[in-house]
Design a protein around this motif. Structure first.
Motif, PDB file in Angstrom:
ATOM      1  N   ASP A 349       5.535  -0.546 -17.199  1.00 53.43           N
ATOM      2  CA  ASP A 349       5.580  -0.634 -18.138  1.00 53.43           C
ATOM      3  C   ASP A 349       4.225  -0.398 -19.156  1.00 53.43           C
ATOM      4  N   ALA A 350       4.663   0.379 -20.076  1.00 53.09           N
ATOM      5  CA  ALA A 350       4.045   1.795 -20.758  1.00 53.09           C
ATOM      6  C   ALA A 350       3.383   0.726 -22.199  1.00 53.09           C
ATOM      7  N   ASP A 351       4.103  -0.407 -22.876  1.00 55.18           N
ATOM      8  CA  ASP A 351       3.932  -1.189 -22.913  1.00 55.18           C
ATOM      9  C   ASP A 351       2.211  -2.160 -23.123  1.00 55.18           C
ATOM     10  N   ALA A 352       2.807  -2.584 -22.159  1.00 58.27           N
ATOM     11  CA  ALA A 352       1.521  -3.239 -22.064  1.00 58.27           C
ATOM     12  C   ALA A 352       0.533  -2.815 -20.997  1.00 58.27           C
ATOM     13  N   GLY A 353       0.913  -1.118 -20.194  1.00 60.47           N
ATOM     14  CA  GLY A 353      -0.109  -0.789 -20.277  1.00 60.47           C
ATOM     15  C   GLY A 353      -0.635  -1.421 -18.301  1.00 60.47           C
ATOM     16  N   THR A 354       0.677  -1.545 -17.385  1.00 55.33           N
ATOM     17  CA  THR A 354       0.571  -1.964 -16.461  1.00 55.33           C
ATOM     18  C   THR A 354       1.820  -0.823 -15.366  1.00 55.33           C
ATOM     19  N   ILE A 355       1.327  -0.907 -13.900  1.00 52.49           N
ATOM     20  CA  ILE A 355       2.284   0.123 -13.385  1.00 52.49           C
ATOM     21  C   ILE A 355       2.263  -1.467 -12.155  1.00 52.49           C
ATOM     22  N   THR A 356       3.357  -1.563 -11.171  1.00 53.15           N
ATOM     23  CA  THR A 356       2.994  -2.089 -10.118  1.00 53.15           C
ATOM     24  C   THR A 356       3.953  -1.215  -9.371  1.00 53.15           C
ATOM     25  N   LEU A 357       2.881  -1.395  -8.189  1.00 53.16           N
ATOM     26  CA  LEU A 357       3.029  -0.512  -7.263  1.00 53.16           C
ATOM     27  C   LEU A 357       3.853  -1.314  -5.961  1.00 53.16           C
ATOM     28  N   GLN A 358       4.940  -0.304  -5.441  1.00 53.53           N
ATOM     29  CA  GLN A 358       5.988  -1.247  -4.129  1.00 53.53           C
ATOM     30  C   GLN A 358       5.360  -0.712  -2.393  1.00 53.53           C
ATOM     31  N   LEU A 359       4.410  -1.961  -1.991  1.00 50.46           N
ATOM     32  CA  LEU A 359       3.929  -1.659  -1.110  1.00 50.46           C
ATOM     33  C   LEU A 359       5.571  -2.358   0.054  1.00 50.46           C
ATOM     34  N   ILE A 360       5.440  -2.231   1.504  1.00 51.32           N
ATOM     35  CA  ILE A 360       6.022  -2.951   2.052  1.00 51.32           C
ATOM     36  C   ILE A 360       5.996  -4.435   1.759  1.00 51.32           C
ATOM     37  N   PRO A 361       4.873  -4.720   2.216  1.00 46.71           N
ATOM     38  CA  PRO A 361       4.564  -6.591   2.200  1.00 46.71           C
ATOM     39  C   PRO A 361       5.198  -6.900   0.659  1.00 46.71           C
ATOM     40  N   GLY A 362       4.700  -6.204  -0.195  1.00 47.67           N
ATOM     41  CA  GLY A 362       4.761  -6.388  -1.460  1.00 47.67           C
ATOM     42  C   GLY A 362       4.533  -6.471  -2.481  1.00 47.67           C
ATOM     43  N   THR A 363       4.099  -6.110  -3.243  1.00 45.90           N
ATOM     44  CA  THR A 363       3.562  -5.425  -5.025  1.00 45.90           C
ATOM     45  C   THR A 363       2.428  -5.317  -5.289  1.00 45.90           C
ATOM     46  N   VAL A 364       1.689  -4.361  -6.033  1.00 40.12           N
ATOM     47  CA  VAL A 364       0.500  -4.877  -6.312  1.00 40.12           C
ATOM     48  C   VAL A 364       0.643  -4.198  -7.544  1.00 40.12           C
ATOM     49  N   THR A 365       0.112  -5.319  -9.008  1.00 40.63           N
ATOM     50  CA  THR A 365       0.071  -4.313 -10.459  1.00 40.63           C
ATOM     51  C   THR A 365      -1.745  -3.993 -11.099  1.00 40.63           C
ATOM     52  N   VAL A 366      -1.598  -3.273 -11.668  1.00 40.03           N
ATOM     53  CA  VAL A 366      -2.820  -2.582 -11.797  1.00 40.03           C
ATOM     54  C   VAL A 366      -2.761  -2.609 -13.103  1.00 40.03           C
ATOM     55  N   SER A 367      -3.793  -2.889 -14.159  1.00 42.85           N
ATOM     56  CA  SER A 367      -3.713  -2.375 -15.294  1.00 42.85           C
ATOM     57  C   SER A 367      -4.407  -0.530 -15.819  1.00 42.85           C
ATOM     58  N   ILE A 368      -3.993  -0.374 -17.426  1.00 41.46           N
ATOM     59  CA  ILE A 368      -5.211   1.187 -17.299  1.00 41.46           C
ATOM     60  C   ILE A 368      -6.098   0.820 -18.313  1.00 41.46           C
ATOM     61  N   ASP A 369      -6.670   1.017 -18.766  1.00 39.71           N
ATOM     62  CA  ASP A 369      -7.666   1.304 -20.232  1.00 39.71           C
ATOM     63  C   ASP A 369      -7.909   2.758 -20.485  1.00 39.71           C
ATOM     64  N   PRO A 370      -8.408   2.411 -22.178  1.00 38.24           N
ATOM     65  CA  PRO A 370      -8.820   3.837 -22.076  1.00 38.24           C
ATOM     66  C   PRO A 370      -9.567   4.924 -21.007  1.00 38.24           C
ATOM     67  N   ALA A 371     -10.345   3.735 -20.575  1.00 40.40           N
ATOM     68  CA  ALA A 371     -11.179   5.083 -19.231  1.00 40.40           C
ATOM     69  C   ALA A 371     -10.879   5.006 -18.171  1.00 40.40           C
ATOM     70  N   THR A 372      -8.666   4.919 -18.303  1.00 40.79           N
ATOM     71  CA  THR A 372      -8.658   5.893 -17.039  1.00 40.79           C
ATOM     72  C   THR A 372      -8.062   7.171 -16.917  1.00 40.79           C
ATOM     73  N   ARG A 373      -8.632   7.584 -15.977  1.00 46.50           N
ATOM     74  CA  ARG A 373      -8.129   9.013 -15.875  1.00 46.50           C
ATOM     75  C   ARG A 373      -6.984   9.228 -14.876  1.00 46.50           C
ATOM     76  N   PHE A 374      -6.368  10.025 -15.589  1.00 47.00           N
ATOM     77  CA  PHE A 374      -4.439  10.156 -15.130  1.00 47.00           C
ATOM     78  C   PHE A 374      -4.651  11.914 -14.479  1.00 47.00           C
ATOM     79  N   ASP A 375      -4.261  12.156 -13.043  1.00 45.90           N
ATOM     80  CA  ASP A 375      -4.461  13.141 -12.469  1.00 45.90           C
ATOM     81  C   ASP A 375      -3.219  13.386 -12.078  1.00 45.90           C
ATOM     82  N   ASP A 376      -2.178  14.995 -12.535  1.00 46.43           N
ATOM     83  CA  ASP A 376      -0.933  15.688 -11.517  1.00 46.43           C
ATOM     84  C   ASP A 376      -1.313  16.229 -10.553  1.00 46.43           C
ATOM     85  N   ASP A 377      -1.392  15.745  -8.939  1.00 47.84           N
ATOM     86  CA  ASP A 377      -1.112  16.915  -7.574  1.00 47.84           C
ATOM     87  C   ASP A 377       0.228  16.993  -7.176  1.00 47.84           C
ATOM     88  N   THR A 378       1.178  16.958  -7.973  1.00 48.17           N
ATOM     89  CA  THR A 378       2.331  17.171  -8.017  1.00 48.17           C
ATOM     90  C   THR A 378       1.943  18.648  -8.976  1.00 48.17           C
TER      91      THR A 378
END
Length: 604
Positions: A349-378
């Motif tokens: 949810d780019a507008d809300a600034g949240t990313i939900t990660l899908q693990l086998i037992p369930g999900t974990v949601t993290v929020s970003i802020d202006p200090a979050t560093r994004f890096d693309d190793d691909t």
């Protein structure tokens, strides 16, 4: 001989000359530096309005223009100085530790940079590499300096964590950490090293001076033909803090230029607004510690998160005012997290600034802020933003817990290896059956267990000592299936490689522990962890929190532990072995206060 790493001040002598005055004197030296006569600051407002003049030192965490310490700085009209050369702002890179001077608006979210200064911490060939036991960090030795790089915490250019090799010629940016080490925020591989030709850079204190040479850690510096900057009428003497530029051959640096550093106190004006990011060193109490070589008083500061624990090694951002030779903090923010999630993206949810990660037992949601560093190793995106992420992208996320919200400090997109990982505080457990972390429950049937220093322990030992709130890492390997393959205790504050590389070197003291007490900030890393390798169970040993094993624990009576005992099965406890104090409780983390630090911000 190990060379002590001394953190670069917020502005080096040469950069200060470039920034504050017309600098043409003292320089040269044949290293390609350009003397600059910059125009004075123009003042004016930040992006979209009036602002306050601010000096900010921290990593570049994103672009558009650049994000530093959570502020988006417009750099179109900024003077950009990189290693002494005036360049365009497109020469700035993710992970560089820079000094920004400019105006920040009243919201503290945006600003206009007048100058951006970058000067690397170290440049030279790698002489040795050691991999941490968990594979998440490496110790590089460069010109005698200990440099810690992290799989997820360091930005790599023209090399990767896995491919970096001995003899690579690299440039490092980063922070001084616990002990005599440099924790790299960025490592770039340069052209192949040529002895006697490639220019190296190193900073530290002058050793014994003999004629026109002086000792400098693992190398000798010949300064007979060097240009001396900022020395005035002084001569090179033992103990001076200097930065050396020159060529290296056969263990001797032939210096082309040497800068004398006068310290940071003269570099700020009384009442100036300052932001400093770095690792805490020299911690005594909230009124007395250092970040980036700057003395800090945080006695009246607001902490973010509110349960942030100030301790050596914690990476923080200090926001405050320069008063009487120290930075008086009005707020201290965590910049590195100890919660980690490695899993594919479920939803974004780019507008809300949240990313939900899908693990086998369930999900974990993290929020970003202006200090979050994004890096693309691909390498699919040169600049990664939250809007670029799609379901199925595999992410390595570091975060800290702020109340009930997980705030991401770093987000790395990587190739999916069908393995998942979750590191966080224990919510609940059923001995011998399962463990719950961040609301997700994993079966532990068949799992392997490790102590904080990656020493193998039995499942019975783990469950006898684990408590709710302890930090543990669950690895779901060999095609994730929701069943833990490995469960291990983790340190609440120490970052990857810190316990192994920063504080457990050669110890010449007779205090009975393994800690290298000569390393600054390591005195709170004692051998008081019975689930760490080579540790004995003594009166000082903890098993989380401040507690040891007592007569109330399932260790039978008043007996001690023998070499044959593993705290499991039918082991007896005899009087001949290491003591377990009656005064102690049953825990696993030593004196670590519950803390989750934090990190950086955005884009690559």
């Amino acid at each position: 001989m190990k060379h002590t790493f001394i953190p670069r001040p917020l502005v080096t002598s040469s950069a200060l000359a470039l920034v504050l005055s017309a600098c043409g004197g003292g320089g040269g030296g044949g290293d390609g530096l350009v003397a600059v006569n910059p125009s004075p600051p123009t003042g004016g407002g930040g992006i979209g309005g009036s602002g306050q003049s601010t000096t900010s030192s921290g990593t570049i965490d994103g672009f558009g223009s650049i994000f530093v310490n959570g502020v988006r700085y417009e750099t179109d009209d900024a003077e950009v100085i990189i290693d002494g050369q005036v360049l365009d702002d497109d020469a700035l890179r993710l992970g560089m530790v820079v000094l920004v001077t400019g105006q920040v608006d009243d919201s503290s979210a945006t600003g206009t940079a007048e100058r951006v200064v970058y000067d690397n911490e170290l440049k030279g060939p790698i002489s040795s590499i050691e991999l941490s036991a968990d594979g998440d960090a490496k110790l590089l030795t460069i010109l005698g300096i200990n440099v810690i790089v992290e799989r997820a915490g360091t930005v790599f250019e023209d090399v990767t964590f896995d491919s970096v090799d001995v003899d690579d010629f690299v440039e490092v940016s980063g922070f001084s950490g616990r002990g005599d080490s440099l924790r790299a925020t960025r490592l770039e591989r340069k052209e192949p090293f040529v002895p006697g030709q490639s220019v190296v850079e190193i900073r530290g204190r002058v050793g014994v001076v003999t004629g026109s040479q002086f000792a400098f850690g693992d190398v000798t510096v010949d300064f007979s033909t060097a240009a001396l900057e900022d020395f005035g009428s002084a001569v090179i003497t033992e103990g001076q803090l200097v930065e050396v530029y020159g060529t290296l051959a056969d263990g001797i640096i032939t210096a082309t230029r040497i800068e004398l550093d006068g310290g940071v106190a003269s570099r700020f004006t009384e009442g100036a607004t300052i932001q400093v990011q770095g690792a805490i060193t020299g911690y005594l109490d909230p009124t007395s510690f250092r970040v980036g070589g700057v003395d800090v008083d945080a006695s009246n500061a607001v902490l973010q998160p509110s349960d942030l624990v100030l301790a050596n090694g914690a990476v923080v951002q200090i926001n405050g005012v320069w008063e009487s030779g120290r930075l008086v903090a009005n707020s201290v923010q965590s910049r590195r997290g100890r919660i980690k999630v490695e899993a594919p993206v479920g939803t974004v949810d780019a507008d809300a600034g949240t990313i939900t990660l899908q693990l086998i037992p369930g999900t974990v949601t993290v929020s970003i802020d202006p200090a979050t560093r994004f890096d693309d190793d691909t390498d699919r995106s040169s600049i990664l933003r939250i809007g670029d992420l799609v379901a199925g992208d595999f992410l390595e996320v570091e975060a800290y817990l702020d109340g009930s919200r997980l705030v991401a400090t770093t987000i790395d997109r990587d190739d999916d290896d069908n393995e998942q990982e979750l590191q966080g505080p224990v919510d609940a457990f059923v001995a011998g059956e399962s463990i719950t972390v961040l609301g997700l429950t994993y079966s532990t049937a068949g799992a392997e267990f490790e102590g904080r220093d990656d020493v193998d322990i039995s499942g019975d030992t783990f469950f006898a000592n684990v408590q709710v709130g302890d930090l543990v890492k669950i690895s779901d390997d060999s095609i994730a299936d929701g069943i833990a393959d490995e469960v291990e205790f983790e340190d609440r504050v120490a970052l990857a490689g810190e316990r192994e590389f920063a504080c457990f070197g050669d110890d010449d003291s007779d205090d009975g522990d393994e800690t290298d007490d000569s390393s600054e900030g390591c005195d709170d890393f004692d051998d008081d962890n019975p689930l760490a390798s080579d540790d004995d169970l003594t009166d000082d040993d903890d098993l989380t929190g401040d507690d040891d094993l007592t007569d109330d624990d399932d260790l039978t009576g008043d007996d001690d532990l023998t070499d044959d005992d593993d705290l499991t099965g039918d082991d007896d406890l005899t009087d001949d072995d290491d003591d377990i104090n009656d005064d102690d409780d049953n825990d696993i983390n030593d004196d670590d206060d519950d803390e989750i630090n934090d990190d950086e911000q955005e884009d690559d």
